[in-house]
Design a protein around this motif. Sequence first.
Motif, PDB file in Angstrom:
ATOM      1  N   ALA A 291       3.178   8.356   4.020  1.00  0.00           N
ATOM      2  CA  ALA A 291       3.585   9.099   2.819  1.00  0.00           C
ATOM      3  C   ALA A 291       3.432  10.601   3.030  1.00  0.00           C
ATOM      4  N   ALA A 292       2.337  11.016   3.674  1.00  0.00           N
ATOM      5  CA  ALA A 292       2.105  12.442   3.884  1.00  0.00           C
ATOM      6  C   ALA A 292       3.075  13.032   4.898  1.00  0.00           C
ATOM      7  N   LEU A 293       3.288  12.353   6.016  1.00  0.00           N
ATOM      8  CA  LEU A 293       4.195  12.858   7.047  1.00  0.00           C
ATOM      9  C   LEU A 293       5.631  12.904   6.542  1.00  0.00           C
ATOM     10  N   ALA A 294       6.019  11.933   5.727  1.00  0.00           N
ATOM     11  CA  ALA A 294       7.385  11.909   5.197  1.00  0.00           C
ATOM     12  C   ALA A 294       7.656  13.104   4.297  1.00  0.00           C
ATOM     13  N   ALA A 295       6.609  13.622   3.657  1.00  0.00           N
ATOM     14  CA  ALA A 295       6.768  14.758   2.745  1.00  0.00           C
ATOM     15  C   ALA A 295       6.604  16.106   3.432  1.00  0.00           C
ATOM     16  N   HIS A 296       6.168  16.102   4.696  1.00  0.00           N
ATOM     17  CA  HIS A 296       5.894  17.359   5.397  1.00  0.00           C
ATOM     18  C   HIS A 296       7.206  17.997   5.875  1.00  0.00           C
TER      19      HIS A 296
ATOM     20  N   PHE B  70       0.831  -1.208   0.000  1.00  0.00           N
ATOM     21  CA  PHE B  70       0.000   0.000   0.000  1.00  0.00           C
ATOM     22  C   PHE B  70       0.867   1.261   0.000  1.00  0.00           C
ATOM     23  N   LEU B  71       1.956   1.236   0.769  1.00  0.00           N
ATOM     24  CA  LEU B  71       2.823   2.414   0.805  1.00  0.00           C
ATOM     25  C   LEU B  71       3.502   2.628  -0.545  1.00  0.00           C
ATOM     26  N   LEU B  72       3.937   1.555  -1.188  1.00  0.00           N
ATOM     27  CA  LEU B  72       4.535   1.691  -2.513  1.00  0.00           C
ATOM     28  C   LEU B  72       3.529   2.314  -3.474  1.00  0.00           C
ATOM     29  N   ARG B  73       2.290   1.834  -3.445  1.00  0.00           N
ATOM     30  CA  ARG B  73       1.250   2.416  -4.304  1.00  0.00           C
ATOM     31  C   ARG B  73       1.089   3.910  -4.045  1.00  0.00           C
ATOM     32  N   ASP B  74       1.038   4.301  -2.765  1.00  0.00           N
ATOM     33  CA  ASP B  74       0.829   5.706  -2.432  1.00  0.00           C
ATOM     34  C   ASP B  74       2.011   6.574  -2.844  1.00  0.00           C
ATOM     35  N   LEU B  75       3.227   6.079  -2.666  1.00  0.00           N
ATOM     36  CA  LEU B  75       4.399   6.856  -3.074  1.00  0.00           C
ATOM     37  C   LEU B  75       4.423   7.057  -4.588  1.00  0.00           C
TER      38      LEU B  75
END
Length: 365
Positions: A243-248, A11-16
């Motif tokens: 994914a969102a927190l990693a980009a913040h 799921f994380l790979l899909r979101d990234l």
Amino acid sequence: MTGATGFLGAFLLRDLLRQTDARVWCLVRAASPELGLRRLRRALDKYGLWEPRFARRIRALPGDLAASRLGLKPQSYAEVATCAEQIFHVGAHVHYVASYAAHRPSNVEGTHEIIRLAALGRAALHHVSTIAVFGPTGYFNGVTDLFEDEPLEPHAECLRYDIGYSASKWVAEQAVWKAARLGLPVSVYRPGFIMGASHSGIGDDDSFMARLLRGCIQLGAYPHLPRQRKEFVTVDYVSAAIAALAAHPEGLGQAYHLVPPTRQQSPDLEQLFALLAACGYPLEVLPYRTWAERLSEDPGVTTNPLCPLIPLLLDAVTQSGQTRWELYQDMPHYRSERACRLLAELGPQFHEMDQSLLARHVEHW
């Protein structure tokens, strides 16, 4: 990224791939990059996540999390160390009855290898841990609230009574924080009990909760453990949150509890089985020991999803006779103010474990 062929990892790979234009290099057990990509595609297909456009942005790196230098060829290792901007460490060995020693190669030594790789280059490390790193601290220490900045050291003794997986993740996370104190940019994510996807109920059929609910339905009974509260989160919420927190811009250098935002959104086992009854599966409630003995003596136990977990369910680990699972009563409130504050800005939506969501899980099973 490690662990991309696993449940959360897929799921994380899909979101990234959906939310960024990045190329994602995935460590995967395979004899060649071609076979590795095939494994990755099968993993995403299993959960209905694969999109043909992903293929051109995924690079499979044949290797092994438990091996020196991750089992990568020298050229590949140097290339990742030089080029990678972010490392998402999701991969882990999970076995509910195996010892700490059995988990150590992948979960501890593998994390050491990931830290070395990140330190050689310019990558930030995003480490996926678990709220299980605190063990049954509510039972032993009487802790009622665990904040995201809570130090791990005071809870180490509790892990003596827990499963080997939890202990290995405690040691691994300690190594990550030591690297952070030495200057490595890191973030740590501690999810609760990861359930299936919110829209479809598709999940990891080998997870503890999946086996518990299916096993109790097959047995026709569930155990009376009224003070066991579970931090249920859907896999798509956890992956989107990471994914969102990693980009913040404020994301690095912090720990995040990815759990229900409020205590009221964390049902206990009694409430969970009440929801299951409302879905059409009313079950008999039994004292824990009676339930465990009925399970172990049931003629159909070998086909019951709980069969591999019987050693965990029956193994007494305290002088008063409690098993490892029984120790998870009076669980603390895993506070998540930091995660909630940032995620309120970023948009990932939490889905509470209610009757409609549980019904989607049951339909999938």
